[in-house]
Write a protein that holds these residues in place. Structure first.
Motif, PDB file in Angstrom:
ATOM      1  N   UNK A  76       4.487  -5.180 -18.442  1.00  0.00           N
ATOM      2  CA  UNK A  76       5.374  -6.300 -18.777  1.00  0.00           C
ATOM      3  C   UNK A  76       5.284  -7.418 -17.743  1.00  0.00           C
ATOM      4  N   UNK A  77       5.110  -7.052 -16.492  1.00  0.00           N
ATOM      5  CA  UNK A  77       5.029  -8.053 -15.437  1.00  0.00           C
ATOM      6  C   UNK A  77       3.786  -8.910 -15.532  1.00  0.00           C
ATOM      7  N   UNK A 116      11.711  -8.684 -23.886  1.00  0.00           N
ATOM      8  CA  UNK A 116      12.886  -7.894 -23.549  1.00  0.00           C
ATOM      9  C   UNK A 116      12.907  -6.681 -24.462  1.00  0.00           C
ATOM     10  N   UNK A 117      13.375  -5.592 -23.919  1.00  0.00           N
ATOM     11  CA  UNK A 117      13.499  -4.353 -24.678  1.00  0.00           C
ATOM     12  C   UNK A 117      14.979  -4.059 -24.797  1.00  0.00           C
ATOM     13  N   UNK A 118      15.428  -3.848 -26.044  1.00  0.00           N
ATOM     14  CA  UNK A 118      16.847  -3.596 -26.295  1.00  0.00           C
ATOM     15  C   UNK A 118      17.016  -2.234 -26.941  1.00  0.00           C
ATOM     16  N   UNK A 173      13.572  -6.410 -19.104  1.00  0.00           N
ATOM     17  CA  UNK A 173      13.118  -7.780 -19.345  1.00  0.00           C
ATOM     18  C   UNK A 173      12.081  -8.124 -18.291  1.00  0.00           C
ATOM     19  N   UNK A 174      11.082  -8.920 -18.681  1.00  0.00           N
ATOM     20  CA  UNK A 174      10.060  -9.290 -17.705  1.00  0.00           C
ATOM     21  C   UNK A 174      10.371 -10.650 -17.085  1.00  0.00           C
ATOM     22  N   UNK A 175       9.605 -11.006 -16.057  1.00  0.00           N
ATOM     23  CA  UNK A 175       9.836 -12.261 -15.332  1.00  0.00           C
ATOM     24  C   UNK A 175       9.634 -13.480 -16.223  1.00  0.00           C
ATOM     25  N   UNK A 176       8.710 -13.393 -17.157  1.00  0.00           N
ATOM     26  CA  UNK A 176       8.460 -14.527 -18.053  1.00  0.00           C
ATOM     27  C   UNK A 176       9.709 -14.844 -18.880  1.00  0.00           C
ATOM     28  N   UNK A 202      13.888 -18.763 -20.352  1.00  0.00           N
ATOM     29  CA  UNK A 202      15.272 -19.091 -20.694  1.00  0.00           C
ATOM     30  C   UNK A 202      16.090 -19.504 -19.474  1.00  0.00           C
ATOM     31  N   UNK A 203      15.404 -19.672 -18.337  1.00  0.00           N
ATOM     32  CA  UNK A 203      16.055 -20.087 -17.097  1.00  0.00           C
ATOM     33  C   UNK A 203      17.288 -19.228 -16.797  1.00  0.00           C
TER      34      UNK A 203
END
Length: 133
Positions: free
Chosen positions: A85-86, A93-95, A104-107, A112-113
């Motif tokens: 993911x990184x 995002x994984x829910x 959730x990854x850094x992207x 979404x800031x």
């Protein structure tokens, strides 16, 4: 007098045997279970006491070893998933089934800031838009 001494010796031997065959093995099992619960230490290599305690200690040692192996496997899988993911440029995002964000990854943070971690929060709470779900 000799009868009193013999009785005291028998009582002392009885207490020693009770401790050696019942109390000490139970204490050792308790300590082993605590070690298992906290992932510290190791099960005793030589279980003591009656056969039932030896069997229980051996079985608990097997369970402990299996748990350690599963923990290592989960850590490895988690590391691999975070690495994948990184390296992605897409926001991921994984829910879970309840729409709570688990990973959730850094992207995604950049896209979404996001100023605070979305992990363990509801999707609607983080994005405030029902279309995201």
């Amino acid at each position: 007098m000799w009868l009193g001494i013999a009785g005291a010796c028998a009582a002392a031997f009885g207490l020693w045997a009770f401790y050696h065959y019942w109390l000490r093995p139970l204490r050792d099992l308790r300590d082993s279970l605590r070690a298992m619960a906290t992932s510290e230490g190791r099960f005793p290599a030589t279980p003591s006491g009656l056969k039932i305690f030896k069997t229980m200690t051996t079985d608990l040692g097997t369970v402990y070893d299996q748990l350690q192996q599963q923990r290592r496997q989960l850590e490895d899988e988690g590391f691999s998933l975070r690495a994948i993911l990184g390296s992605m440029v897409e926001g991921i995002m994984i829910v879970d089934r309840g729409l709570r964000i688990r990973l959730a990854n850094d992207a995604l943070y950049s896209m979404f800031e996001l100023t605070q971690s979305p992990i363990n929060r509801m999707v609607i709470e983080v994005f405030r838009d029902h279309r995201v779900t």
